[in-house]
Motif scaffolding. Structure first.
Motif, mmCIF file in Angstrom:
data_model
loop_
_atom_site.group_PDB
_atom_site.id
_atom_site.type_symbol
_atom_site.label_atom_id
_atom_site.label_comp_id
_atom_site.label_asym_id
_atom_site.label_seq_id
_atom_site.Cartn_x
_atom_site.Cartn_y
_atom_site.Cartn_z
ATOM 1 N N LEU A 106 5.527 9.277 -1.130
ATOM 2 C CA LEU A 106 6.165 10.388 -0.427
ATOM 3 C C LEU A 106 6.884 9.948 0.848
ATOM 4 C CD1 LEU A 106 3.420 13.128 -0.905
ATOM 5 C CD2 LEU A 106 5.694 13.072 -1.965
ATOM 6 N N GLU A 107 6.670 8.729 1.282
ATOM 7 C CA GLU A 107 7.447 8.223 2.407
ATOM 8 C C GLU A 107 8.936 8.148 2.065
ATOM 9 O OE1 GLU A 107 4.107 5.271 4.480
ATOM 10 O OE2 GLU A 107 5.839 4.429 3.428
ATOM 11 N N ARG A 108 9.240 7.923 0.773
ATOM 12 C CA ARG A 108 10.635 7.723 0.359
ATOM 13 C C ARG A 108 11.122 8.723 -0.684
ATOM 14 N NH1 ARG A 108 11.134 2.000 -1.901
ATOM 15 N NH2 ARG A 108 8.964 2.295 -2.494
ATOM 16 N N HIS A 109 10.215 9.538 -1.218
ATOM 17 C CA HIS A 109 10.577 10.451 -2.292
ATOM 18 C C HIS A 109 10.013 11.840 -1.999
ATOM 19 C CE1 HIS A 109 11.789 6.995 -4.762
ATOM 20 N NE2 HIS A 109 10.656 6.420 -4.367
ATOM 21 N N SER A 110 10.540 12.819 -2.699
ATOM 22 C CA SER A 110 10.027 14.179 -2.562
ATOM 23 C C SER A 110 9.212 14.555 -3.800
ATOM 24 C CB SER A 110 11.176 15.173 -2.372
ATOM 25 O OG SER A 110 12.023 15.175 -3.511
ATOM 26 N N ALA A 118 -10.418 13.401 -2.967
ATOM 27 C CA ALA A 118 -11.271 12.319 -2.445
ATOM 28 C C ALA A 118 -10.418 11.107 -2.106
ATOM 29 C CB ALA A 118 -12.359 11.951 -3.454
ATOM 30 N N SER A 119 -9.297 11.357 -1.442
ATOM 31 C CA SER A 119 -8.275 10.331 -1.240
ATOM 32 C C SER A 119 -8.596 9.399 -0.082
ATOM 33 C CB SER A 119 -6.925 11.009 -0.978
ATOM 34 O OG SER A 119 -5.934 10.066 -0.646
ATOM 35 N N VAL A 120 -8.198 8.149 -0.246
ATOM 36 C CA VAL A 120 -8.177 7.225 0.893
ATOM 37 C C VAL A 120 -7.284 7.843 1.959
ATOM 38 C CG1 VAL A 120 -7.510 4.923 1.674
ATOM 39 C CG2 VAL A 120 -8.534 5.227 -0.600
ATOM 40 N N PRO A 121 -7.762 7.966 3.186
ATOM 41 C CA PRO A 121 -6.969 8.613 4.236
ATOM 42 C C PRO A 121 -5.767 7.765 4.637
ATOM 43 C CG PRO A 121 -9.006 7.736 5.144
ATOM 44 C CD PRO A 121 -9.101 7.572 3.660
ATOM 45 N N PRO A 122 -4.805 8.359 5.343
ATOM 46 C CA PRO A 122 -3.595 7.618 5.710
ATOM 47 C C PRO A 122 -3.874 6.379 6.552
ATOM 48 C CG PRO A 122 -3.695 9.772 6.799
ATOM 49 C CD PRO A 122 -4.736 9.768 5.744
ATOM 50 N N GLU A 123 -4.960 6.364 7.292
ATOM 51 C CA GLU A 123 -5.315 5.177 8.088
ATOM 52 C C GLU A 123 -5.990 4.086 7.256
ATOM 53 O OE1 GLU A 123 -4.636 8.610 10.523
ATOM 54 O OE2 GLU A 123 -6.071 8.314 8.906
ATOM 55 N N LEU A 199 3.917 8.423 6.452
ATOM 56 C CA LEU A 199 4.290 9.796 6.107
ATOM 57 C C LEU A 199 3.888 10.750 7.227
ATOM 58 C CD1 LEU A 199 5.343 11.758 3.848
ATOM 59 C CD2 LEU A 199 2.943 11.938 3.114
ATOM 60 N N THR A 200 4.782 11.641 7.614
ATOM 61 C CA THR A 200 4.489 12.594 8.681
ATOM 62 C C THR A 200 4.256 13.991 8.114
ATOM 63 O OG1 THR A 200 6.798 13.242 9.033
ATOM 64 C CG2 THR A 200 5.995 11.280 10.213
ATOM 65 N N ARG A 229 -3.981 16.064 9.531
ATOM 66 C CA ARG A 229 -2.803 15.244 9.814
ATOM 67 C C ARG A 229 -1.554 15.813 9.151
ATOM 68 N NH1 ARG A 229 -1.546 8.781 9.792
ATOM 69 N NH2 ARG A 229 0.537 8.890 8.895
ATOM 70 N N TYR A 230 -1.719 16.317 7.922
ATOM 71 C CA TYR A 230 -0.557 16.809 7.179
ATOM 72 C C TYR A 230 -0.373 18.325 7.265
ATOM 73 C CZ TYR A 230 -0.422 12.141 5.108
ATOM 74 O OH TYR A 230 -0.348 10.780 4.918
ATOM 75 N N GLY A 231 -1.248 19.000 8.004
ATOM 76 C CA GLY A 231 -1.174 20.451 8.031
ATOM 77 C C GLY A 231 -1.380 21.043 6.652
ATOM 78 N N ALA A 232 -2.240 20.405 5.869
ATOM 79 C CA ALA A 232 -2.433 20.756 4.461
ATOM 80 C C ALA A 232 -3.548 21.772 4.282
ATOM 81 C CB ALA A 232 -2.761 19.495 3.664
ATOM 82 N N ASP A 233 -3.544 22.427 3.139
ATOM 83 C CA ASP A 233 -4.686 23.244 2.743
ATOM 84 C C ASP A 233 -5.850 22.313 2.438
ATOM 85 O OD1 ASP A 233 -3.406 25.799 2.901
ATOM 86 O OD2 ASP A 233 -2.324 25.300 1.067
#
Length: 278
Positions: A106-110, A118-123, A199-200, A229-233
């Motif tokens: 998602l850094e380069r694509h939509s 249960a995702s590895v966090p962005p850090e 990704l922001t 971080r992502y303002g996600a649900d």
């Protein structure tokens, strides 16, 4: 040249619910088979086109002889290749390492939407590994040995309790454990800080970040951090372990995703319709 990828597809049953296919990205040590057990057919039966693929060197995909050299960027390239075959903007659903791959993509694509399970966090893995080493040192060392020697029977009991509920760990879990395989050391190094996520919040699509409340591998505190971080649900599922698509209450996970998709995809479609009318 990219290796040939193993891809599973299911067409929607009845009238399609969405024009956006669901693309599932598996985590470390597994393959597309983990989605093929339940999720692909379950979501297809509810009107979605579903696609799962094995990352290079995993499952039935090519590149096994070079798996230890595969990077997270290589895995992103695999996802790009699969999405290009669809000709439609996807909904991306990733588990554990697969969630990290999606964030890099998602850094380069939509995408129309994304679900991180249960995702590895962005850090990356540093915080989760540190928390595991302090709270569950036996599990920490078992994870180390899984990477070093593969799914040895001596590791099965402890890793089984981390991945699956006790009720199925001795049955289906025996089969699942035997299908695990070592992960690319380069990819793990990437997730330890060598290839961070940039990704922001503003760049991210509509997103659901979900986890298992008692997950010992990707702890609930980190799930909450990623969502913030992502303002996600955000959703935490009770009575389930790290392997959320395989565990006893996998259907509770699927239903949570379905309810979220129905709201998000319908609301986004209405928003696009209003803009067109204007």
């Amino acid at each position: 040249m990219s290796p040939e990828l193993e891809i599973f597809r299911r067409s929607p049953t009845g009238k399609p619910k969405s024009k956006h296919p669901l693309v599932f990205v598996h985590g470390a040590y597994t393959g597309a088979w983990c989605w093929n057990e339940h999720f692909l057919t379950w979501f297809a039966d509810r009107g979605f086109e579903t696609v799962a693929f094995s990352l290079r060197g995993h499952g039935g995909s090519g590149g096994r002889e070079l798996r230890s050299l595969a990077s997270i960027d290589d895995y992103v390239e695999d996802l790009e290749e699969v999405v290009e075959t669809l000709g439609k903007k996807p909904v991306l659903i990733g588990h554990s390492m697969g969630g990290y791959v999606i964030q890099k993509y998602l850094e380069r694509h939509s995408a129309e939407a994304a679900v991180l399970m249960a995702s590895v966090p962005p850090e990356g893995l540093i915080a989760s590994n540190a928390m595991m080493a302090m709270a569950q040192p036996d599990l920490f060392f078992h994870m180390f040995w899984l990477q070093a020697i593969g799914p040895h029977t001596l590791l099965r009991e402890r890793l089984g309790r981390a991945m699956l509920s006790p009720d199925i760990a001795e049955d289906e879990g025996m089969i699942y454990f035997g299908r695990l395989e070592t992960e690319s050391q380069r990819a793990i190094t990437d997730m330890m800080g060598a290839n961070p996520i940039f990704l922001t919040k503003d760049e991210a699509p509509a997103m659901l970040v979900m986890g298992a409340r008692d997950d010992e591998i990707i702890q609930s505190e980190l799930i909450h951090h990623t969502a913030k971080r992502y303002g996600a649900d955000y959703a935490l599922i009770d009575d389930i372990h790290h392997a959320m698509m395989l565990d006893q209450n996998w259907e509770k996970v699927a239903e949570t995703i379905l309810e979220w998709l129905q709201v998000k995809l319908v609301s986004q479609q209405r928003s696009k319709g209003n803009k067109t009318a204007a």
